[in-house]
Design a protein around this motif. Structure first.
Motif, PDB file in Angstrom:
ATOM      1  N   PRO A 212       0.809  -1.221   0.000  1.00  0.00           N
ATOM      2  CA  PRO A 212       0.000   0.000   0.000  1.00  0.00           C
ATOM      3  C   PRO A 212       0.845   1.276   0.000  1.00  0.00           C
ATOM      4  O   PRO A 212       2.017   1.260   0.359  1.00  0.00           O
ATOM      5  CB  PRO A 212      -0.812  -0.103   1.294  1.00  0.00           C
ATOM      6  N   HIS A 213       0.181   2.363  -0.381  1.00  0.00           N
ATOM      7  CA  HIS A 213       0.841   3.665  -0.487  1.00  0.00           C
ATOM      8  C   HIS A 213       0.073   4.694   0.334  1.00  0.00           C
ATOM      9  O   HIS A 213      -1.156   4.771   0.241  1.00  0.00           O
ATOM     10  CB  HIS A 213       0.879   4.087  -1.957  1.00  0.00           C
ATOM     11  N   CYS A 214       0.793   5.463   1.153  1.00  0.00           N
ATOM     12  CA  CYS A 214       0.176   6.483   1.987  1.00  0.00           C
ATOM     13  C   CYS A 214       0.996   7.762   1.889  1.00  0.00           C
ATOM     14  O   CYS A 214       2.229   7.721   1.979  1.00  0.00           O
ATOM     15  CB  CYS A 214       0.080   6.009   3.444  1.00  0.00           C
ATOM     16  N   PHE A 215       0.313   8.888   1.701  1.00  0.00           N
ATOM     17  CA  PHE A 215       1.008  10.174   1.603  1.00  0.00           C
ATOM     18  C   PHE A 215       0.045  11.293   1.969  1.00  0.00           C
ATOM     19  O   PHE A 215      -1.176  11.093   2.060  1.00  0.00           O
ATOM     20  CB  PHE A 215       1.568  10.387   0.190  1.00  0.00           C
ATOM     21  N   GLU A 216       0.618  12.475   2.185  1.00  0.00           N
ATOM     22  CA  GLU A 216      -0.172  13.662   2.484  1.00  0.00           C
ATOM     23  C   GLU A 216       0.150  14.766   1.494  1.00  0.00           C
ATOM     24  O   GLU A 216       1.313  14.960   1.126  1.00  0.00           O
ATOM     25  CB  GLU A 216       0.098  14.163   3.911  1.00  0.00           C
ATOM     26  N   LEU A 217      -0.897  15.447   1.047  1.00  0.00           N
ATOM     27  CA  LEU A 217      -0.768  16.634   0.213  1.00  0.00           C
ATOM     28  C   LEU A 217      -1.478  17.776   0.921  1.00  0.00           C
ATOM     29  O   LEU A 217      -2.698  17.714   1.119  1.00  0.00           O
ATOM     30  CB  LEU A 217      -1.392  16.420  -1.169  1.00  0.00           C
ATOM     31  N   ASP A 218      -0.724  18.787   1.327  1.00  0.00           N
ATOM     32  CA  ASP A 218      -1.315  19.927   2.035  1.00  0.00           C
ATOM     33  C   ASP A 218      -2.183  19.465   3.200  1.00  0.00           C
ATOM     34  O   ASP A 218      -3.312  19.931   3.395  1.00  0.00           O
ATOM     35  CB  ASP A 218      -2.141  20.795   1.071  1.00  0.00           C
ATOM     36  N   ASN A 219      -1.666  18.492   3.980  1.00  0.00           N
ATOM     37  CA  ASN A 219      -2.338  17.952   5.168  1.00  0.00           C
ATOM     38  C   ASN A 219      -3.614  17.181   4.852  1.00  0.00           C
ATOM     39  O   ASN A 219      -4.426  16.926   5.746  1.00  0.00           O
ATOM     40  CB  ASN A 219      -2.653  19.064   6.171  1.00  0.00           C
ATOM     41  N   ILE A 220      -3.806  16.795   3.593  1.00  0.00           N
ATOM     42  CA  ILE A 220      -4.870  15.869   3.210  1.00  0.00           C
ATOM     43  C   ILE A 220      -4.228  14.498   3.053  1.00  0.00           C
ATOM     44  O   ILE A 220      -3.293  14.332   2.279  1.00  0.00           O
ATOM     45  CB  ILE A 220      -5.546  16.291   1.893  1.00  0.00           C
ATOM     46  N   ARG A 221      -4.726  13.511   3.810  1.00  0.00           N
ATOM     47  CA  ARG A 221      -4.085  12.196   3.811  1.00  0.00           C
ATOM     48  C   ARG A 221      -4.744  11.268   2.798  1.00  0.00           C
ATOM     49  O   ARG A 221      -5.966  11.114   2.769  1.00  0.00           O
ATOM     50  CB  ARG A 221      -4.153  11.567   5.207  1.00  0.00           C
ATOM     51  N   PHE A 222      -3.896  10.627   1.980  1.00  0.00           N
ATOM     52  CA  PHE A 222      -4.332   9.676   0.965  1.00  0.00           C
ATOM     53  C   PHE A 222      -3.767   8.295   1.327  1.00  0.00           C
ATOM     54  O   PHE A 222      -2.597   8.179   1.692  1.00  0.00           O
ATOM     55  CB  PHE A 222      -3.817  10.075  -0.421  1.00  0.00           C
ATOM     56  N   LEU A 223      -4.591   7.280   1.196  1.00  0.00           N
ATOM     57  CA  LEU A 223      -4.176   5.897   1.434  1.00  0.00           C
ATOM     58  C   LEU A 223      -4.781   5.030   0.354  1.00  0.00           C
ATOM     59  O   LEU A 223      -5.972   5.178   0.025  1.00  0.00           O
ATOM     60  CB  LEU A 223      -4.634   5.428   2.819  1.00  0.00           C
ATOM     61  N   GLY A 224      -3.983   4.123  -0.208  1.00  0.00           N
ATOM     62  CA  GLY A 224      -4.538   3.282  -1.258  1.00  0.00           C
ATOM     63  C   GLY A 224      -3.673   2.084  -1.566  1.00  0.00           C
ATOM     64  O   GLY A 224      -2.542   1.955  -1.081  1.00  0.00           O
ATOM     65  N   THR A 225      -4.224   1.187  -2.378  1.00  0.00           N
ATOM     66  CA  THR A 225      -3.524  -0.026  -2.806  1.00  0.00           C
ATOM     67  C   THR A 225      -3.739  -0.213  -4.307  1.00  0.00           C
ATOM     68  O   THR A 225      -4.544   0.489  -4.930  1.00  0.00           O
ATOM     69  CB  THR A 225      -4.045  -1.273  -2.069  1.00  0.00           C
ATOM     70  N   SER A 226      -3.040  -1.202  -4.842  1.00  0.00           N
ATOM     71  CA  SER A 226      -3.211  -1.536  -6.260  1.00  0.00           C
ATOM     72  C   SER A 226      -4.352  -2.510  -6.506  1.00  0.00           C
ATOM     73  O   SER A 226      -4.568  -2.926  -7.638  1.00  0.00           O
ATOM     74  CB  SER A 226      -1.911  -2.126  -6.813  1.00  0.00           C
TER      75      SER A 226
END
Length: 485
Positions: free
Chosen positions: A317-331
């Motif tokens: 899985p991949h997790c990151f933040e853009l401008d304090n918005i958190r994104f989490l996802g998988t393939s």
């Protein structure tokens, strides 16, 4: 890195918007983990310890009058609460011995897409023992092996535990969401590019690249392209011909064919990375490790795109933040596996279950391969994302969960099959589907004219023919991937 985008008027320049990016993939990295022959029981113990501590903290607000028991401490007819790991007995679940016997069978066998059966039943297990579950509250078709739950019920004379109510972990808490970002910023999600597949259309992906980088469309379209601050490619970017992977040594010609899709992908990704920050996540068909969490694709595979500091190879899985918005996802492997061993109306429902169970991959390591961690379970969802995405699904779906906090769920369809990417605003609770084939229908005239202008120069230079003879070549139909006769 600020990139200037030229529009039709040479005097005007568009500046691409910027976002503060922060990677949170550290928990999914194998790092210094060393395999010493450990068994998978340790990851189950780590999961049970994490989830049981959480469920115990929820019990006072659920049913504080009931005692908490272990499986070994159950008494017939006495109501109580037990907490443990669910195990699902499945009549149709494949086994290694069955697969071996099928290989030796002369009759062709049809592979099943779902292994659930009306006779399936659930068992709850903790460190002290296990007990069979009964009753109509806990439906075997909904749950899978590896999920942790608290159950209210009592032991029957038959030795079963009659379930009267179920407590799941529920949605975890989110980090504080920015109230107003002040401006729209777009994140583009795409998956299932399948570069190298014989039926794939390279023009389809090239058209997508040209649109998001601002090389196609009018001033309005280019203004939107300038607001794209991130592109996420969620797995299955290449597809190697299956005939080459037969376990035998490959000749130099076959080795070249094996690497050809990756070279083609790198050329396309270089065009994106030159303009937009890009995250690429491995999938089941990509040259990465099979077991989850998949580690980043090696940068040597992408000599062109990896030269840019906007290119990032990420975990799955991949997790990151853009401008304090958190994104989490998988393939998509976690959702695909849930679809084999449980039932739901749609992929988006499976996604919602994983969030409510606070676990990205509850079927790992039972039916979904994963690394045998000893002291942690990396798939435990400690903080709820603002956006949860899953790639390589059959169709585009989305849902917004509102329960004191808001979570946007997004199913990303396979691009090679549908020509669809998903564009989400960094707010992030609005989104839209981006269909390259529909966009082509709108932009067909302008694209065609640009190609005609380029071909006109080439034809006049080399005297291949008159300009009017070129136009018919450009009237291809992207809808069915065919060229006119």
């Amino acid at each position: 890195m600020v990139v200037a985008m030229e529009v039709d008027s040479e005097s005007n320049l568009l500046q691409r918007k910027q976002s503060l990016y922060h990677s949170l993939d550290e928990s999914f990295e194998i790092g210094k983990e060393v395999y010493r022959g450990q068994q998978y029981s340790q990851i189950y113990y780590a999961r049970l310890h994490l989830m049981r501590t959480l469920l115990y903290s929820l019990l006072p607000n659920w049913k504080p009058h009931l005692p908490v028991c272990t499986v070994l401490g159950l008494e017939e007819g006495k109501e109580c609460i037990i907490v443990g790991t669910l195990y699902k007995h499945m009549k149709l679940k494949p086994s290694v011995l069955d697969e071996y016997s099928k290989e030796r069978s002369a009759a062709p066998l049809v592979q099943r897409h779902n292994f659930t059966h009306p006779d399936d039943n659930l068992v709850l297990e903790d460190e002290s023992g296990r007990v069979k579950l009964s009753g109509s509250v806990l439906l075997p078709s909904t749950y899978v092996t590896g999920m942790i739950a608290a159950l209210h019920g009592k032991e029957t004379s038959a030795g079963d535990f009659l379930v009267e109510d179920v407590l799941e972990a529920g949605l975890p808490q989110q980090i504080e969401r920015p109230i107003d970002l002040g401006e729209d910023k777009y994140v583009v999600f795409v998956s299932g590019l399948s570069v190298g597949r014989s039926s794939s259309n390279p023009l389809q992906f090239q058209l997508f690249v040209d649109h998001i980088t601002g090389h196609l469309g009018d001033v309005k379209e280019q203004n939107i392209a300038a607001q794209i601050v991130q592109v996420v490619i969620a797995g299955n970017s290449v597809e190697v011909p299956h005939g080459l992977l037969n376990g035998q040594n490959l000749g130099s010609k076959d080795q070249s064919r094996l690497f050809e899709p990756i070279k083609e992908l790198d050329i396309l990704l270089t065009q994106i990375a030159a303009s937009i920050p890009l995250d690429i996540v491995p999938g089941s068909s990509d040259p990465a490790n099979f077991a989850l969490p998949q580690q980043p694709l090696h940068r040597c595979l992408f000599p062109g795109s990896s030269a840019y500091n906007t290119f990032r190879s990420c975990t799955n899985p991949h997790c990151f933040e853009l401008d304090n918005i958190r994104f989490l996802g998988t393939s998509g492997q976690n959702i695909d596996d849930l679809g084999k061993y449980s039932e739901a109306n749609s992929s988006i429902e499976f996604m919602e279950r994983t969030l409510r169970w606070r676990h990205l991959a509850p079927t790992a390591p039972n039916t979904l391969g994963c690394y045998p961690f000893t002291d942690k379970d990396p798939f435990y969802v400690e903080t709820c994302p603002h956006v949860y995405f899953v790639g390589n699904q059959d169709k585009f779906e989305t849902r917004l969960i509102k329960e004191g906090q808001m979570v946007r769920l997004i199913c990303i369809p396979r691009f090679a099959d549908t020509g669809v990417a998903v564009v989400g605003i960094d707010q992030p609770f609005t989104q839209k589907m981006y269909d390259v084939r529909q966009k082509f229908a709108v932009q067909k005239t302008s694209i065609r004219l640009r190609f005609i202008e380029r071909l006109s120069c080439i034809f006049r230079r080399f005297n291949f023919g008159k300009f009017c003879n070129c136009s018919r070549i450009l009237c291809f139909n992207l809808q069915d991937n065919s060229l006119p006769v």
